[in-house]
Scaffold this active site. Structure first.
Site, mmCIF file in Angstrom:
data_model
loop_
_atom_site.group_PDB
_atom_site.id
_atom_site.type_symbol
_atom_site.label_atom_id
_atom_site.label_comp_id
_atom_site.label_asym_id
_atom_site.label_seq_id
_atom_site.Cartn_x
_atom_site.Cartn_y
_atom_site.Cartn_z
ATOM 1 C CB CYS A 83 43.894 21.782 27.818
ATOM 2 S SG CYS A 83 43.237 20.229 27.161
ATOM 3 C CG HIS A 193 48.017 19.578 29.100
ATOM 4 N ND1 HIS A 193 47.155 20.011 30.087
ATOM 5 C CD2 HIS A 193 47.271 18.844 28.236
ATOM 6 C CE1 HIS A 193 45.945 19.547 29.837
ATOM 7 N NE2 HIS A 193 45.989 18.835 28.725
ATOM 8 C CD GLU A 195 49.599 21.524 32.486
ATOM 9 O OE1 GLU A 195 48.552 20.911 32.239
ATOM 10 O OE2 GLU A 195 49.906 22.611 31.947
#
Length: 213
Positions: A83, A193, A195
């Site tokens: 990011c 992202h 995650e």
């Protein structure tokens, strides 16, 4: 045993990133969130996250005393930037005229209002927030086992515009096509992202831990 450091310079989704890495780490691997330049320097692999505005992230990085260690890691170790971490690799951003690390040639620009409209006339909101497809613009070991056009999660108002298109490894369309993943030598970076991207994100992190650039 490998040491995998998530860089804590005061800005980033640290817990989610570290938990995702722990989920795919091998037995004996150590995943640690650290703000210690010495630990960053001794790490085997580095993840550089970031949230918020690039200018704030750069100020935090400098104030934390981690900038030199991060620059050294970017030159010598496998690094995954996420990011705003990805945006920081570039020279400058339109957001507050912030200066980045300048590791990669190019700028960070805002989604242009003129492009934020669907063919139906419906306006697209900025920031882009939610799931979108990432199309693999170039072959890379980190794409192993991930389908072209796989879905990943994004939250951003700005995107990178590399001067060298050979850096681009992933493209996404939101009003216009933009680079959502870039890579050079030992560095891989995504606007999205991993995650927050379920199985595809975990596979990407798993591939990173196995990558030997």
């Amino acid at each position: 045993m490998r040491k995998i450091i998530v860089v804590d310079y005061g800005s980033g989704n640290l817990r989610s990133v570290s938990k995702a890495l722990e989920a795919v780490a091998q037995s004996g691997d150590e995943v640690k969130v650290s703000s210690d330049p010495k630990e960053v320097g001794s790490a085997d692999r580095i993840v550089l996250p970031g949230q918020g505005a690039m200018g704030d992230c750069m100020r935090h990085l400098k104030a934390s005393g981690l900038e030199e260690a991060v620059r050294s890691a970017l030159a010598t170790k496998p690094v995954f930037a996420v990011c705003i971490g990805m945006q920081m690799l570039f020279r400058e951003s339109e957001e507050d005229h912030a200066q980045g690390l300048g590791i990669l040639p190019g700028r960070v620009i805002r989604f242009p209002a003129s492009a934020m409209r669907l063919s139906t006339g419906e306006r697209l909101k900025v920031p882009e927030m939610g799931w979108n497809r990432v199309y693999q613009a170039a072959a890379h070991p980190l794409w192993a086992g991930i389908e072209d056009g796989a879905w990943f999660y994004l939250v951003h108002s700005y995107f990178v515009s590399p001067e060298d298109i050979r850096l681009i490894t992933g493209m996404t369309v939101y009003g216009l096509p933009y680079a959502s993943a870039v890579a050079k030598d030992n560095v891989f970076a995504t606007q999205f992202h991993p995650e927050k991207s379920a199985g595809n994100g975990l596979r990407l992190y798993s591939n990173f831990l196995q990558w030997n650039p």
